[in-house]
Write a protein that holds these residues in place. Structure first.
Motif, PDB file in Angstrom:
ATOM      1  N   SER A   1       0.813  -1.228   0.000  1.00 48.40           N
ATOM      2  CA  SER A   1       0.000   0.000   0.000  1.00 48.40           C
ATOM      3  C   SER A   1       0.840   1.270   0.000  1.00 48.40           C
ATOM      4  CB  SER A   1      -0.989   0.034   1.178  1.00 48.40           C
ATOM      5  OG  SER A   1      -0.358   0.409   2.392  1.00 48.40           O
TER       6      SER A   1
ATOM      7  N   ARG B   1     -10.327   2.318   1.998  1.00 53.39           N
ATOM      8  CA  ARG B   1     -10.416   0.956   1.457  1.00 53.39           C
ATOM      9  C   ARG B   1      -9.094   0.532   0.831  1.00 53.39           C
ATOM     10  NH1 ARG B   1     -14.918  -0.360  -3.060  1.00 53.39           N
ATOM     11  NH2 ARG B   1     -16.204   0.571  -1.428  1.00 53.39           N
ATOM     12  N   ALA B   2      -8.458   1.449   0.104  1.00 54.51           N
ATOM     13  CA  ALA B   2      -7.185   1.124  -0.544  1.00 54.51           C
ATOM     14  C   ALA B   2      -6.080   0.921   0.475  1.00 54.51           C
ATOM     15  CB  ALA B   2      -6.805   2.235  -1.520  1.00 54.51           C
ATOM     16  N   GLU B   3      -6.028   1.777   1.491  1.00 56.48           N
ATOM     17  CA  GLU B   3      -4.947   1.722   2.467  1.00 56.48           C
ATOM     18  C   GLU B   3      -5.037   0.504   3.375  1.00 56.48           C
ATOM     19  OE1 GLU B   3      -4.046   6.500   3.031  1.00 56.48           O
ATOM     20  OE2 GLU B   3      -5.349   5.443   4.452  1.00 56.48           O
ATOM     21  N   THR B   4      -6.258   0.028   3.618  1.00 57.87           N
ATOM     22  CA  THR B   4      -6.429  -1.067   4.578  1.00 57.87           C
ATOM     23  C   THR B   4      -6.544  -2.437   3.916  1.00 57.87           C
ATOM     24  OG1 THR B   4      -8.834  -0.699   4.595  1.00 57.87           O
ATOM     25  CG2 THR B   4      -7.527   0.420   6.290  1.00 57.87           C
ATOM     26  N   TYR B   5      -6.526  -2.485   2.588  1.00 58.92           N
ATOM     27  CA  TYR B   5      -6.605  -3.781   1.906  1.00 58.92           C
ATOM     28  C   TYR B   5      -5.340  -4.599   2.196  1.00 58.92           C
ATOM     29  CZ  TYR B   5      -7.260  -7.332  -1.658  1.00 58.92           C
ATOM     30  OH  TYR B   5      -7.413  -8.538  -2.309  1.00 58.92           O
ATOM     31  N   ARG B   6      -5.522  -5.870   2.494  1.00 63.23           N
ATOM     32  CA  ARG B   6      -4.393  -6.752   2.781  1.00 63.23           C
ATOM     33  C   ARG B   6      -4.388  -7.895   1.773  1.00 63.23           C
ATOM     34  NH1 ARG B   6      -3.143  -2.877   4.605  1.00 63.23           N
ATOM     35  NH2 ARG B   6      -2.409  -2.333   6.708  1.00 63.23           N
TER      36      ARG B   6
ATOM     37  N   SER C   1     -12.336  -4.135  -3.479  1.00 62.86           N
ATOM     38  CA  SER C   1     -11.317  -3.292  -2.830  1.00 62.86           C
ATOM     39  C   SER C   1      -9.954  -3.452  -3.486  1.00 62.86           C
ATOM     40  CB  SER C   1     -11.211  -3.640  -1.341  1.00 62.86           C
ATOM     41  OG  SER C   1     -12.421  -3.366  -0.665  1.00 62.86           O
TER      42      SER C   1
ATOM     43  N   TYR D   1      -8.784  -0.727  -5.947  1.00 65.14           N
ATOM     44  CA  TYR D   1      -8.438   0.550  -5.320  1.00 65.14           C
ATOM     45  C   TYR D   1      -7.043   0.474  -4.699  1.00 65.14           C
ATOM     46  CZ  TYR D   1     -13.298   1.810  -6.005  1.00 65.14           C
ATOM     47  OH  TYR D   1     -14.513   2.099  -6.582  1.00 65.14           O
ATOM     48  N   ALA D   2      -6.708  -0.676  -4.104  1.00 64.12           N
ATOM     49  CA  ALA D   2      -5.382  -0.840  -3.508  1.00 64.12           C
ATOM     50  C   ALA D   2      -4.295  -0.797  -4.579  1.00 64.12           C
ATOM     51  CB  ALA D   2      -5.321  -2.160  -2.736  1.00 64.12           C
TER      52      ALA D   2
ATOM     53  N   ARG E   1      -3.927   2.782  -6.025  1.00 64.81           N
ATOM     54  CA  ARG E   1      -3.233   3.699  -5.115  1.00 64.81           C
ATOM     55  C   ARG E   1      -1.740   3.408  -5.099  1.00 64.81           C
ATOM     56  NH1 ARG E   1      -1.335   4.041   0.106  1.00 64.81           N
ATOM     57  NH2 ARG E   1      -1.541   6.104   1.074  1.00 64.81           N
ATOM     58  N   GLU E   2      -1.367   2.133  -4.962  1.00 67.22           N
ATOM     59  CA  GLU E   2       0.057   1.818  -4.877  1.00 67.22           C
ATOM     60  C   GLU E   2       0.796   2.180  -6.155  1.00 67.22           C
ATOM     61  OE1 GLU E   2       2.982  -2.044  -4.649  1.00 67.22           O
ATOM     62  OE2 GLU E   2       1.214  -2.076  -3.356  1.00 67.22           O
TER      63      GLU E   2
END
Length: 337
Positions: A11, A51-56, A87, A90-91, A94-95
């Motif tokens: 992320s 949502r993007a920042e917390t996706y694992r 999600s 979005y991850a 963003r990355e």
């Protein structure tokens, strides 16, 4: 030097997308004129950023996302509801700094044209009637392009200098013909706008609006061809099977319900701290019920949030958590009077 993996799942935003190797010869595109990809800027809503920042991502997810990026192929993501299918895009966006995510929500009435562009002939007719009776100098310019807007798929296939990110959500809800209709467009990376092709001799370049903004881009002779194939994620809840011809043109990722370690990491990411004792109890309870039906991670997060934010006692919290985590598709029981 080429970079693997381009998408790492950490992320942390970076420009690794510029170090992709050239595409396979059968997936090379040369659309013109080259367009600068938009920045995310302030366009991202707080919920999408979260949502993007917390996706694992799991190791399998990282591998198959990179396979789709390298091969310039769509990624078909299947799995139960609530496993993070939508999600993911979005991850990745963003990355890899792919700009705002373009989203096409599919229903049983969706057609290929809905995703490519929308043309409103009635508004054009109205504009023509409004112009009647005016002198030539007073008549506003209202060509076809003023009544046409590219859809999410049509925008994603513009000749941007780096890939756009496109989510085609719940493709399994579509009409039976839509997956087959998508085949040629996604394989060729191009499409035509017949309304502009017909006027190309008089107006070879049209400035058309794109999805999600009033910005205009040039379309030459009514034809759009991509330059960098977009990162396309198609999601499916597994409610139907797809034609073999469609499947072989996609990289397929099958998501499963997260295990204890993954759920703990998800909770930690959303609340920015380790799960407390009660949250860990809810995680254990959630996992014990997964085998009996479909549950969504959102249900667990909702229960943990309320446990953290309310002053309810343990017994009331247990009862509330039970009501917040019913099996998906289960009909709620009415209160007895």
């Amino acid at each position: 030097m080429p970079l693997w993996p381009v998408y790492t799942g950490t992320s942390e935003p970076h420009d690794g997308i510029t170090r992709l190797p050239p595409p396979p010869p059968w997936r090379a595109f040369d659309g013109t004129p080259a367009l600068a990809s938009p920045d995310e800027g302030d366009a991202a809503s707080p919920d999408r950023t979260h949502r993007a920042e917390t996706y694992r991502a799991t190791p399998q997810t990282v591998q198959l996302v990179n396979a789709a990026l390298y091969l310039r192929r769509p990624l078909l993501v299947t799995g139960p509801p609530g496993t993070g299918k939508s999600s993911l895009v979005y991850a990745v966006a963003r990355e890899l700094r792919l700009g705002p995510v373009l989203r096409w929500n599919i229903t049983s009435r969706s057609t290929l044209d809905d995703g490519l562009y929308q043309y409103d002939p009635l508004s054009r007719l109205y504009a023509a009637r409004q112009a009647a009776g005016h002198t030539a100098e007073d008549i506003p310019e209202t060509g076809i392009e003023d009544h046409l807007r590219l859809g999410p798929l049509g925008t994603a296939l513009l000749p941007f200098d780096r890939p756009r990110a496109l989510l085609i959500d719940e493709i399994d809800k579509s009409d039976l013909d839509l997956p087959n209709d998508l085949l040629n467009v996604l394989e060729e990376g191009q499409y035509e706008i017949p309304e502009l092709v017909r006027t190309a001799r008089r107006t070879p370049t049209a400035e058309v609006m794109i999805d999600g903004t009033d910005e205009r881009v040039p379309v030459e002779r009514g034809r759009v061809r991509c330059r960098a194939f977009p990162f396309v994620v198609l999601t499916s809840n597994g409610e139907r099977e797809f034609p073999p011809a469609f499947l072989r043109r996609c990289v397929t990722l099958r998501l499963r319900q997260p295990d204890d370690g993954q759920l703990t990491a998800i909770v930690r990411a959303h609340f920015d701290e380790e799960p407390d004792a009660y949250a860990q109890t809810l995680i254990t309870r959630f996992l014990s019920r997964v085998g009996g039906g479909d549950l969504a991670t959102d249900q667990l997060l909702n229960a943990i949030y309320l446990a953290r934010s309310s002053d309810l006692g343990a017994e009331s919290l247990d009862e509330l958590a039970e009501q917040l985590m019913p099996y998906l598709g289960e009909t709620p029981q009415a209160d007895a009077f």
